[in-house]
Scaffold this motif. Structure first.
Motif, PDB file in Angstrom:
ATOM      1  N   GLN A 241       0.733  -0.843  -0.078  1.00  0.00           N
ATOM      2  CA  GLN A 241      -0.240  -0.073   0.600  1.00  0.00           C
ATOM      3  C   GLN A 241       0.854   1.561   0.286  1.00  0.00           C
ATOM      4  OE1 GLN A 241      -3.354   1.106  -0.341  1.00  0.00           O
ATOM      5  NE2 GLN A 241      -2.524   3.006  -0.069  1.00  0.00           N
ATOM      6  N   THR A 242       1.546   1.855   1.104  1.00  0.00           N
ATOM      7  CA  THR A 242       2.009   2.742   1.183  1.00  0.00           C
ATOM      8  C   THR A 242       3.936   2.444   0.485  1.00  0.00           C
ATOM      9  OG1 THR A 242       1.856   2.518   3.475  1.00  0.00           O
ATOM     10  CG2 THR A 242       2.572   4.778   2.511  1.00  0.00           C
ATOM     11  N   ILE A 243       4.020   3.415  -0.771  1.00  0.00           N
ATOM     12  CA  ILE A 243       4.645   3.287  -1.705  1.00  0.00           C
ATOM     13  C   ILE A 243       5.344   4.629  -1.304  1.00  0.00           C
ATOM     14  CG2 ILE A 243       5.369   3.370  -3.584  1.00  0.00           C
ATOM     15  CD1 ILE A 243       5.498   1.033  -2.724  1.00  0.00           C
ATOM     16  N   THR A 244       6.243   5.099  -1.083  1.00  0.00           N
ATOM     17  CA  THR A 244       7.759   6.371  -1.301  1.00  0.00           C
ATOM     18  C   THR A 244       8.323   6.226  -3.309  1.00  0.00           C
ATOM     19  OG1 THR A 244       9.187   6.118   0.105  1.00  0.00           O
ATOM     20  CG2 THR A 244       6.967   7.070   0.215  1.00  0.00           C
ATOM     21  N   THR A 261       0.095  -1.898  -6.076  1.00  0.00           N
ATOM     22  CA  THR A 261      -0.575  -0.654  -4.925  1.00  0.00           C
ATOM     23  C   THR A 261      -2.467  -1.147  -4.842  1.00  0.00           C
ATOM     24  OG1 THR A 261      -0.082   1.522  -5.460  1.00  0.00           O
ATOM     25  CG2 THR A 261       0.821   0.113  -4.567  1.00  0.00           C
ATOM     26  N   THR A 262      -2.750  -1.303  -4.326  1.00  0.00           N
ATOM     27  CA  THR A 262      -4.154  -1.025  -3.550  1.00  0.00           C
ATOM     28  C   THR A 262      -4.513  -0.498  -4.301  1.00  0.00           C
ATOM     29  OG1 THR A 262      -4.165  -1.488  -1.248  1.00  0.00           O
ATOM     30  CG2 THR A 262      -3.415  -3.393  -1.697  1.00  0.00           C
ATOM     31  N   THR A 263      -4.447   1.223  -4.074  1.00  0.00           N
ATOM     32  CA  THR A 263      -4.898   2.218  -4.411  1.00  0.00           C
ATOM     33  C   THR A 263      -3.834   2.606  -5.366  1.00  0.00           C
ATOM     34  OG1 THR A 263      -4.398   2.981  -2.713  1.00  0.00           O
ATOM     35  CG2 THR A 263      -6.044   2.764  -2.769  1.00  0.00           C
ATOM     36  N   PRO A 264      -4.331   3.615  -6.358  1.00  0.00           N
ATOM     37  CA  PRO A 264      -3.603   5.064  -7.550  1.00  0.00           C
ATOM     38  C   PRO A 264      -2.703   5.593  -6.368  1.00  0.00           C
ATOM     39  CG  PRO A 264      -5.529   5.105  -7.458  1.00  0.00           C
ATOM     40  CD  PRO A 264      -5.666   4.311  -6.480  1.00  0.00           C
ATOM     41  N   ARG A 265      -1.946   6.445  -7.182  1.00  0.00           N
ATOM     42  CA  ARG A 265      -1.154   7.235  -6.507  1.00  0.00           C
ATOM     43  C   ARG A 265      -2.101   8.680  -6.126  1.00  0.00           C
ATOM     44  NH1 ARG A 265       5.041   7.889  -8.261  1.00  0.00           N
ATOM     45  NH2 ARG A 265       5.724   6.331 -10.096  1.00  0.00           N
ATOM     46  N   VAL A 302     -14.945   7.115  -5.894  1.00  0.00           N
ATOM     47  CA  VAL A 302     -13.861   7.802  -6.114  1.00  0.00           C
ATOM     48  C   VAL A 302     -13.022   6.673  -7.601  1.00  0.00           C
ATOM     49  CG1 VAL A 302     -13.557   8.914  -4.265  1.00  0.00           C
ATOM     50  CG2 VAL A 302     -12.333   7.063  -4.459  1.00  0.00           C
ATOM     51  N   GLY A 303     -13.956   5.870  -7.666  1.00  0.00           N
ATOM     52  CA  GLY A 303     -12.498   4.693  -8.201  1.00  0.00           C
ATOM     53  C   GLY A 303     -11.594   4.052  -8.653  1.00  0.00           C
ATOM     54  N   PHE A 304     -11.368   3.591  -6.980  1.00  0.00           N
ATOM     55  CA  PHE A 304     -10.237   3.807  -6.750  1.00  0.00           C
ATOM     56  C   PHE A 304      -9.707   2.111  -7.089  1.00  0.00           C
ATOM     57  CE2 PHE A 304      -9.211   6.090  -2.646  1.00  0.00           C
ATOM     58  CZ  PHE A 304      -8.516   7.567  -3.081  1.00  0.00           C
ATOM     59  N   LYS A 305      -9.265   1.753  -8.006  1.00  0.00           N
ATOM     60  CA  LYS A 305      -8.511   0.508  -8.543  1.00  0.00           C
ATOM     61  C   LYS A 305      -6.824   0.837  -7.670  1.00  0.00           C
ATOM     62  CE  LYS A 305     -12.256   0.115 -12.059  1.00  0.00           C
ATOM     63  NZ  LYS A 305     -12.159   0.206 -13.561  1.00  0.00           N
ATOM     64  N   PRO A 306      -6.676  -0.851  -7.697  1.00  0.00           N
ATOM     65  CA  PRO A 306      -5.390  -1.424  -8.053  1.00  0.00           C
ATOM     66  C   PRO A 306      -4.191  -0.726  -9.151  1.00  0.00           C
ATOM     67  CG  PRO A 306      -6.300  -3.344  -7.888  1.00  0.00           C
ATOM     68  CD  PRO A 306      -7.503  -2.392  -7.926  1.00  0.00           C
ATOM     69  N   GLU A 307      -3.294  -0.448  -8.575  1.00  0.00           N
ATOM     70  CA  GLU A 307      -2.177   0.267  -9.674  1.00  0.00           C
ATOM     71  C   GLU A 307      -0.958  -0.965 -10.076  1.00  0.00           C
ATOM     72  OE1 GLU A 307      -0.638   5.362 -10.201  1.00  0.00           O
ATOM     73  OE2 GLU A 307       1.259   3.320  -9.145  1.00  0.00           O
ATOM     74  N   ILE A 308      -0.803  -1.430 -10.921  1.00  0.00           N
ATOM     75  CA  ILE A 308       0.652  -2.444 -10.996  1.00  0.00           C
ATOM     76  C   ILE A 308       1.467  -1.221 -12.482  1.00  0.00           C
ATOM     77  CG2 ILE A 308       0.824  -3.624 -12.734  1.00  0.00           C
ATOM     78  CD1 ILE A 308      -1.874  -5.098 -12.953  1.00  0.00           C
ATOM     79  N   ASN A 309       2.739  -2.046 -11.611  1.00  0.00           N
ATOM     80  CA  ASN A 309       4.061  -0.827 -11.956  1.00  0.00           C
ATOM     81  C   ASN A 309       5.316  -1.857 -12.358  1.00  0.00           C
ATOM     82  OD1 ASN A 309       3.223   1.774 -10.971  1.00  0.00           O
ATOM     83  ND2 ASN A 309       2.579   0.691  -9.323  1.00  0.00           N
TER      84      ASN A 309
END
Length: 311
Positions: A241-244, A261-265, A302-309
């Motif tokens: 989740q928490t990413i810097t 991450t389980t949510t987008p930036r 709000v449309g929160f979706k996982p973010e794949i990087n």
């Protein structure tokens, strides 16, 4: 401690203000201005480098001046197997917040993260994945969802939390461990088994290294995952989740192939679940934690979706 808010600025007029008071490293502090559904927000993190007295004073000085508190670097509650457990020393830590609600992220861990695992199944195919969940009792929603989708899982709670080299291999055994361990564990200081302050910046080897090598996916808390990780994570996927930006570089340096991450930036970073839970409470206009149905409603809105990087 009268100067803790020296240089601090309240949110501009019309903004809602969320502040996460964290026992974590102050190097990870952030302040972002965002606009969601037409409502402007300031999302802010204030780390106290493991200083619980400083954190308690921040809760006192900011109480009634912002819309919602997040609590970072510690859990006030753990929701596991339908039960809620309260950490006694953390309850004392937040006692100075008399007006402003305090959210620790436990509500979102049981809703948003469960939902994220389901959304990721068509992409990852959980039945084909070996997953090391470094700590599961504090993210029971994610743990149950991974089990429901057929992942081959090692829950590392005993290995990393209590230094007992005994992997938990089923959700049933995790439930048993939670019922047995959490009542006495919540009476202890949380920094005995969760890294705070400078400990969040240092990795330590140990009994759990071979489980990182076994796993395709490392799931769970960012600090916990980094704390016990080996140098070589070549080809691994990390679900957190928490990413810097510093975390992203740390992962690249160790060869991590994919970060999810389980949510987008939001702005320049992915905020912790405590910040997001406080954000949803502030967005709702309420002064207390929301129900699971309400959290899911706002997640969809709000449309929160996982973010794949791909790293």
């Amino acid at each position: 401690m009268t100067d803790l808010l020296s240089g601090w600025q309240p949110a501009p007029a019309g903004f809602k203000h969320v502040v996460s008071v964290s026992l974590g490293n102050s190097k990870r502090n952030a302040r972002e201005e965002i606009n969601v559904l037409g409502q402007p927000f300031v999302l802010e993190r204030l780390g106290t480098d493991g200083d619980s007295k400083k954190a308690a004073e921040l809760f006192k000085q900011l109480d009634g001046r912002i819309d919602a508190f997040g609590l970072g670097g510690a859990d006030l509650y753990v929701n596991a197997d339908g039960r809620r457990y309260t950490f006694r020393n953390v309850k004392k830590l937040v006692a100075n917040a008399k007006i402003t609600p305090v959210l620790d992220g436990s509500g979102l861990k049981n809703t948003l993260e469960r939902d994220a695992v389901a959304q990721l199944d068509p992409v990852l195919g959980w039945r084909t994945k070996r997953v090391l969940m470094v700590s599961a009792v504090d993210r029971f929603g994610m743990a149950e969802a991974l089990a429901e989708h057929g992942a081959d899982i090692v829950f590392g709670d005993l290995i990393f939390g209590l230094n007992i080299d005994r992997p938990i291999r089923s959700i049933q055994n995790l439930r048993q461990v939670a019922r047995l361990v959490l009542p006495p564990l919540t009476l202890l200081p949380q920094d005995w088994f969760y890294p705070t302050g400078d400990k969040q910046e240092r990795s330590v080897g140990g009994k759990g290294t071979r489980y990182y090598a076994w796993a395709d996916v490392i799931a769970g808390d960012t600090h916990y995952a980094k704390r016990y990780a080996p140098e070589d994570l070549l080809g691994k996927t990390i679900l957190t989740q928490t990413i810097t930006e510093a975390d992203r570089q740390w992962m690249k340096d160790r060869g991590v192939a994919r970060l999810i991450t389980t949510t987008p930036r939001m702005g320049s970073r992915n905020f912790a679940t405590n910040v997001l839970e406080a954000f949803f409470v502030a967005l709702s206009g309420k002064t207390q934690a929301l129900s699971e149905q309400e959290y899911l409603h706002y997640i969809r809105q709000v449309g929160f979706k996982p973010e794949i990087n791909e790293l």
